[in-house]
Design a protein around this motif. Structure first.
Motif, mmCIF file in Angstrom:
data_model
loop_
_atom_site.group_PDB
_atom_site.id
_atom_site.type_symbol
_atom_site.label_atom_id
_atom_site.label_comp_id
_atom_site.label_asym_id
_atom_site.label_seq_id
_atom_site.Cartn_x
_atom_site.Cartn_y
_atom_site.Cartn_z
ATOM 1 N N ALA A 1 -147.705 -96.357 -4.741
ATOM 2 C CA ALA A 1 -146.464 -95.610 -4.486
ATOM 3 C C ALA A 1 -145.344 -96.340 -5.213
ATOM 4 C CB ALA A 1 -146.179 -95.531 -2.988
ATOM 5 N N ILE B 1 -148.409 -92.319 -7.537
ATOM 6 C CA ILE B 1 -147.343 -91.390 -7.175
ATOM 7 C C ILE B 1 -146.024 -92.103 -7.436
ATOM 8 C CG2 ILE B 1 -146.285 -90.064 -5.313
ATOM 9 C CD1 ILE B 1 -149.042 -89.887 -4.010
ATOM 10 N N GLU C 1 -141.635 -92.044 -8.028
ATOM 11 C CA GLU C 1 -140.335 -91.400 -7.865
ATOM 12 C C GLU C 1 -139.706 -91.179 -9.236
ATOM 13 O OE1 GLU C 1 -137.969 -93.583 -5.048
ATOM 14 O OE2 GLU C 1 -139.600 -93.640 -3.566
ATOM 15 N N GLU D 1 -148.568 -87.869 -9.744
ATOM 16 C CA GLU D 1 -147.653 -86.996 -9.003
ATOM 17 C C GLU D 1 -146.252 -87.571 -9.090
ATOM 18 O OE1 GLU D 1 -146.873 -85.419 -4.418
ATOM 19 O OE2 GLU D 1 -148.821 -86.248 -4.967
ATOM 20 N N VAL E 1 -142.327 -87.326 -7.730
ATOM 21 C CA VAL E 1 -141.494 -86.828 -6.637
ATOM 22 C C VAL E 1 -140.071 -87.320 -6.839
ATOM 23 C CG1 VAL E 1 -143.414 -86.711 -5.010
ATOM 24 C CG2 VAL E 1 -142.064 -88.811 -5.157
ATOM 25 N N ASP F 1 -138.974 -90.917 -2.221
ATOM 26 C CA ASP F 1 -139.968 -91.296 -1.209
ATOM 27 C C ASP F 1 -141.408 -91.090 -1.663
ATOM 28 O OD1 ASP F 1 -140.944 -92.334 1.097
ATOM 29 O OD2 ASP F 1 -139.843 -91.000 2.437
ATOM 30 N N ALA F 2 -141.788 -91.838 -2.676
ATOM 31 C CA ALA F 2 -143.182 -91.829 -3.122
ATOM 32 C C ALA F 2 -144.120 -92.301 -2.019
ATOM 33 C CB ALA F 2 -143.340 -92.724 -4.351
ATOM 34 N N ALA G 1 -143.927 -91.712 1.204
ATOM 35 C CA ALA G 1 -144.242 -90.603 2.106
ATOM 36 C C ALA G 1 -145.307 -89.702 1.493
ATOM 37 C CB ALA G 1 -142.977 -89.793 2.412
ATOM 38 N N SER G 2 -145.194 -89.414 0.201
ATOM 39 C CA SER G 2 -146.196 -88.593 -0.475
ATOM 40 C C SER G 2 -147.541 -89.317 -0.526
ATOM 41 C CB SER G 2 -145.730 -88.251 -1.891
ATOM 42 O OG SER G 2 -144.579 -87.436 -1.855
ATOM 43 N N ARG H 1 -148.611 -91.483 1.678
ATOM 44 C CA ARG H 1 -149.172 -91.424 3.034
ATOM 45 C C ARG H 1 -149.829 -90.062 3.292
ATOM 46 N NH1 ARG H 1 -144.295 -94.669 5.026
ATOM 47 N NH2 ARG H 1 -145.189 -96.580 5.913
ATOM 48 N N GLU H 2 -149.209 -89.005 2.792
ATOM 49 C CA GLU H 2 -149.785 -87.674 3.000
ATOM 50 C C GLU H 2 -151.125 -87.555 2.293
ATOM 51 O OE1 GLU H 2 -150.917 -83.666 2.502
ATOM 52 O OE2 GLU H 2 -150.218 -84.882 0.824
ATOM 53 N N LEU H 3 -151.198 -88.020 1.055
ATOM 54 C CA LEU H 3 -152.466 -87.998 0.323
ATOM 55 C C LEU H 3 -153.485 -88.904 0.986
ATOM 56 C CD1 LEU H 3 -154.282 -87.311 -2.073
ATOM 57 C CD2 LEU H 3 -153.100 -89.099 -3.398
#
Length: 259
Positions: A103, A123, A125, A181, A183, A186-187, A189-190, A192-194
């Protein structure tokens, strides 16, 4: 305060944070070695399903701490030992059976970029900056770091990154394949979702796929059939496989245990 922070989160997700914000999270020799030890410890931990690497203070990692080179990288012997420590940290990430995610915000430079490409996914930012400045420092990027970079971005882009030593904004890095990816903010947060989605799948299946993909991408040796057969057999003989088949028949979601 620890210069590497570890947080175990629900669902088997682990977040590793480089915590030297005043130095843009650049790594000392001791921290390279600590990273290798930490990631090796995750390999046999059944509670770890996915590992996220990030940095404190809005920065990912500015690479090696050059301020200590005069004492820890001053001789050929020290330089070799230093390179081994960097390789061991990257290898520990690359070979981890569990999936890994970087991240990224701010600087992702030199050895920091090496860490990023040693992860399975990146991922970033929109403010992230990527660079491998070896050609501006008169040094040669390591073989293993170069191989990992090549596997991620391809030959021409790897040449561009290494020869030009330019700072690449996140959008251009994404075009090269260095970022999976992008974003705005907040890389983490993304990531964590993945990580949550990956952690819900069968750990043995992911470990097997990662082992096979790792061998296929190496390009320097024949496939180790014994390793491939072992990961396939372990998954086939697992309780997870039996329960997943039953769950499929019963049209419900399986709950994987990694055994």
């Amino acid at each position: 305060m620890s210069e590497i922070q570890l947080a175990r989160e629900p669902g088997g997700v682990v977040v590793v944070t480089l915590n030297r914000p005043e130095r843009r999270n650049c790594l000392t020799l001791a921290l390279w070695r600590r990273l290798a030890e930490l990631y090796r410890s995750f390999a046999d931990d059944p509670e770890v399903r996915c590992v996220i690497l990030t940095g404190a203070g809005g920065q990912f990692c500015a690479g090696a701490d050059i301020s200590e080179f005069s004492t820890v990288r001053a001789t050929p012997e020290q330089a070799e030992a230093y390179a081994e420590a960097v390789d061991e940290a990257n290898d520990a990430m690359l070979k981890l059976p569990q999936p890994t995610i970087a991240a990224i915000a701010g600087y992702c430079v030199g050895g920091g970029c090496g860490l990023a490409v040693a992860n399975d996914f990146r991922i970033a930012e929109s403010n992230a900056i990527f660079s491998v400045p070896a050609a501006r420092l008169g040094i040669v990027y390591g073989v293993k770091e170069t191989r990992n970079l090549l596997n991620v971005v391809g030959l021409t882009n790897a040449k561009r990154i290494l020869f030009a030593a330019e700072r690449l904004p996140a959008g251009q890095a994404q075009e090269m394949g260095l970022v999976d990816e992008l974003v705005e903010i907040d890389a983490l947060a993304s990531a964590r979702e993945l990580a949550g989605r990956l952690a819900r799948n069968a750990p043995l299946s992911i470990a097997g796929a990662k082992a096979i993909l790792g061998q296929l991408s190496d390009g320097t040796k024949d496939l180790d059939q014994a390793v491939i057969e072992a990961v396939e057999r372990r998954a086939m003989e697992s309780e997870d496989y039996r329960k997943a088949v039953q769950a499929f028949v019963e049209k419900r979601q399986p709950h994987f245990q990694g055994r």
